[in-house]
Enzyme design. Structure first.
Site, PDB file in Angstrom:
ATOM      1  N   LYS A  23       0.846  -1.204   0.000  1.00  0.00           N
ATOM      2  CA  LYS A  23       0.000   0.000   0.000  1.00  0.00           C
ATOM      3  C   LYS A  23       0.878   1.250   0.000  1.00  0.00           C
ATOM      4  O   LYS A  23       0.550   2.230  -0.644  1.00  0.00           O
ATOM      5  CB  LYS A  23      -0.984  -0.100   1.166  1.00  0.00           C
ATOM      6  CG  LYS A  23      -0.998   0.936   2.249  1.00  0.00           C
ATOM      7  CD  LYS A  23      -2.191   0.725   3.161  1.00  0.00           C
ATOM      8  CE  LYS A  23      -1.828   0.710   4.635  1.00  0.00           C
ATOM      9  NZ  LYS A  23      -1.606   2.035   5.215  1.00  0.00           N
ATOM     10  N   ARG A  28       2.502   5.902  -3.293  1.00  0.00           N
ATOM     11  CA  ARG A  28       3.535   6.789  -3.842  1.00  0.00           C
ATOM     12  C   ARG A  28       3.473   6.812  -5.370  1.00  0.00           C
ATOM     13  O   ARG A  28       3.483   7.858  -6.006  1.00  0.00           O
ATOM     14  CB  ARG A  28       4.935   6.317  -3.404  1.00  0.00           C
ATOM     15  CG  ARG A  28       5.243   6.676  -1.964  1.00  0.00           C
ATOM     16  CD  ARG A  28       6.391   5.853  -1.420  1.00  0.00           C
ATOM     17  NE  ARG A  28       6.818   6.288  -0.100  1.00  0.00           N
ATOM     18  CZ  ARG A  28       6.143   6.061   1.036  1.00  0.00           C
ATOM     19  NH1 ARG A  28       4.983   5.407   0.996  1.00  0.00           N
ATOM     20  NH2 ARG A  28       6.600   6.485   2.188  1.00  0.00           N
ATOM     21  N   ASP A 298       5.046  -0.529  11.815  1.00  0.00           N
ATOM     22  CA  ASP A 298       3.811  -1.280  11.503  1.00  0.00           C
ATOM     23  C   ASP A 298       3.874  -2.762  11.861  1.00  0.00           C
ATOM     24  O   ASP A 298       2.849  -3.448  11.848  1.00  0.00           O
ATOM     25  CB  ASP A 298       3.454  -1.133  10.014  1.00  0.00           C
ATOM     26  CG  ASP A 298       3.036   0.290   9.674  1.00  0.00           C
ATOM     27  OD1 ASP A 298       2.982   1.130  10.591  1.00  0.00           O
ATOM     28  OD2 ASP A 298       2.773   0.553   8.488  1.00  0.00           O
TER      29      ASP A 298
HETATM   30  O1  S3P Z   1       4.850   6.430   4.229  1.00  0.00           O
HETATM   31  C1  S3P Z   1       4.184   5.414   4.438  1.00  0.00           C
HETATM   32  O2  S3P Z   1       3.704   4.742   3.509  1.00  0.00           O
HETATM   33  C2  S3P Z   1       3.967   4.990   5.848  1.00  0.00           C
HETATM   34  C3  S3P Z   1       4.755   5.501   6.859  1.00  0.00           C
HETATM   35  C4  S3P Z   1       4.623   5.102   8.273  1.00  0.00           C
HETATM   36  O3  S3P Z   1       3.992   6.143   9.001  1.00  0.00           O
HETATM   37  P1  S3P Z   1       4.792   7.213   9.902  1.00  0.00           P
HETATM   38  O4  S3P Z   1       5.844   7.830   9.088  1.00  0.00           O
HETATM   39  O5  S3P Z   1       3.715   8.192  10.271  1.00  0.00           O
HETATM   40  O6  S3P Z   1       5.346   6.471  11.088  1.00  0.00           O
HETATM   41  C5  S3P Z   1       3.796   3.820   8.417  1.00  0.00           C
HETATM   42  O7  S3P Z   1       3.455   3.634   9.769  1.00  0.00           O
HETATM   43  C6  S3P Z   1       2.553   3.876   7.558  1.00  0.00           C
HETATM   44  O8  S3P Z   1       1.776   2.717   7.697  1.00  0.00           O
HETATM   45  C7  S3P Z   1       2.906   4.005   6.100  1.00  0.00           C
HETATM   46  C1  PEP Z   2      -0.245   3.557  10.126  1.00  0.00           C
HETATM   47  C2  PEP Z   2      -0.769   2.999   9.039  1.00  0.00           C
HETATM   48  O1  PEP Z   2      -1.285   3.668   7.995  1.00  0.00           O
HETATM   49  P1  PEP Z   2      -1.618   5.218   7.803  1.00  0.00           P
HETATM   50  O2  PEP Z   2      -0.663   6.021   8.609  1.00  0.00           O
HETATM   51  O3  PEP Z   2      -1.472   5.453   6.344  1.00  0.00           O
HETATM   52  O4  PEP Z   2      -3.039   5.425   8.247  1.00  0.00           O
HETATM   53  C3  PEP Z   2      -0.749   1.524   8.886  1.00  0.00           C
HETATM   54  O5  PEP Z   2      -1.118   1.039   7.800  1.00  0.00           O
HETATM   55  O6  PEP Z   2      -0.387   0.803   9.835  1.00  0.00           O
END
Ligand code: S3P
Ligand code: PEP
Length: 417
Positions: A23, A28, A298
């Protein structure tokens, strides 16, 4: 209230699973495809709600756009709409999105000239955005709350006349996701560098020749979703499981689960062409678990639940940002693990699992609108029956999850309290 009960007779895991594309990568590439329409052709896009919502939003003519619970969509679209000249949108989401901070991103975009107004509470969505041309330049960004703020600006920076130099300040959190954005921008041919804490993205006119050719991109499947299968294999008696479309050289930091589960849980990963094969290896002696997950937050819930199933003491650190995710994940873990007889000690950025009592009764696990609570706890179904409340939350990242568990011969019953 709807819930599902999960159980499995045979304690082994055999089969083939296809999880769709990451995802994070999908989100992106979709932003980049919207900015440079003729340059990118995508395969194996994520079928998650978050990706669908982001994709629909990119081409929507609606005045108000609701991205529900998706933090990534909220942050990436804020940057995207701030450069959509003359377009005005109200960008909003669920009650939880309205509690998740966004001021670092908004204030940075405003310093660059963007027109963004907080519609309700200062520092939080919803946002009213009127798109305009941004010229870029130099900017300082606090990197210790969410990497999504930085990634979102990086994704649009090559459209700025003067490019953008970002000076990252404070301790970088979710580093692996900034690295993913960096590698993706480099891969499509943009002129970008990252030295120490300075990221420099030049305008597209300075990009490499290869940027001009249409790119076919096969998005690698989602490693965060794969983590639940690593947990299942670790908790199984025997396993021979194949997962489709994974690579040894990944853009996703969560691929680190291959090492973590090998070292601490005896799960062996073999890369075979485009797939991976997971087996349980009984020869290695598992070590005590003490890991810092600051770069890959995550997978924290998955690991905590695997340790619970195996009754293994563990210390997980670097978890500060778990408090501002889909729910306060640290407290959610504490509440639900307590129901399973685990003694858990929390600090602001860590958790310790200490004692494990025998779990006899079927327990009802609350999911707090968090897909990862539902999926991580469901893996215990291989050991004893477990019930998951509000189980549809999984759609956020992995809509086929329950179906895929059924394919592995889990007995899944929909019920009502
Ligand atoms: O850039 C991304 O795709 C993500 C960055 C992370 O968040 P944070 O940067 O807020 O920790 C992650 O926890 C999220 O599920 C996806
Ligand atoms: C934190 C998550 O996603 P987002 O920040 O995009 O809601 C996730 O998928 O665990």
């Amino acid at each position: 209230m709807n819930y599902i009960n999960i159980n499995k007779k045979k304690k082994d895991i055999n089969g083939y699973i296809h999880i769709t594309g990451s995802k994070s990568e999908s989100n992106r590439f979709l932003i980049l495809k919207a900015l440079f329409p003729n340059l990118i052709f995508l395969k194996n896009i994520s079928n998650s709600d978050d990706t669908l919502l982001l994709n629909n939003a990119l081409f929507s003519n609606k005045k108000e756009i609701n991205i529900n619970h998706s933090g990534t969509a909220m942050r990436f679209l804020t940057a995207f709409f701030s450069i959509k000249e003359k377009k005005e949108v109200l960008l909003t989401g669920s009650y939880r999105i309205q509690e998740r901070p966004i001021s670092i991103l908004v204030e940075t975009l405003k310093k660059l000239g963007a027109n963004i107004v907080y519609e309700k509470e200062i520092g939080f969505p919803p946002l009213r955005i009127i798109g305009k041309k941004l010229l870029g330049g130099e900017i300082y960004m606090n990197a210790n709350l969410s990497s999504q703020f930085i990634s979102s600006i990086m994704l649009i920076a090559s459209t700025f006349e003067n490019g953008l130099k970002i000076f990252l300040s404070k301790k970088i959190t979710s580093h692996s996701y900034i690295k993913m954005t960096f590698k993706i921008l480099k891969k499509i041919g943009l002129n970008i560098s990252w030295n120490n804490n300075i990221i420099y993205i030049k305008n597209i006119k300075f990009s490499k020749k290869k940027f001009k050719n249409k790119k076919k991109i096969l998005i690698e499947s989602d490693w965060s979703s794969a983590s639940y299968y690593y947990s299942l294999v670790a908790l199984s008696k025997k396993a021979n499981l194949n997962l489709k479309f994974y690579k040894k050289k990944s853009l996703q930091g969560d691929k680190i689960i291959t090492n973590i589960y090998k070292i601490f849980f005896n799960v062996k990963t073999i890369f075979k062409k485009k797939n991976i094969n997971l087996k349980k290896n009984f020869l290695l002696k598992p070590k005590t678990i003490n890991i810092n997950l600051n770069s890959t937050p995550d997978i924290a819930q998955t690991i905590a639940v695997t340790c619970t199933g195996l009754k293994k003491k563990c210390i997980l650190k670097g978890l500060k940002t778990l408090k501002v995710k889909e729910t306060d994940r640290l407290n959610a873990l504490k509440n639900e693990l307590f129901k399973l007889g685990v003694k858990i000690v929390l600090t602001k950025n860590s958790l310790k699992l200490l004692n494990f009592k025998k779990n006899k009764k079927n327990k009802y696990i609350n999911t707090y609108d968090d897909h990862r609570m539902a999926m991580s706890f469901s893996t215990l179904g291989i050991l004893y029956p477990i019930s998951i409340l509000h189980y549809n939350v999984i759609n956020k990242s992995y809509p086929n999850f329950w179906l895929n568990l059924k394919n592995l011969y889990f007995i899944i019953k929909n019920k009502k309290i």
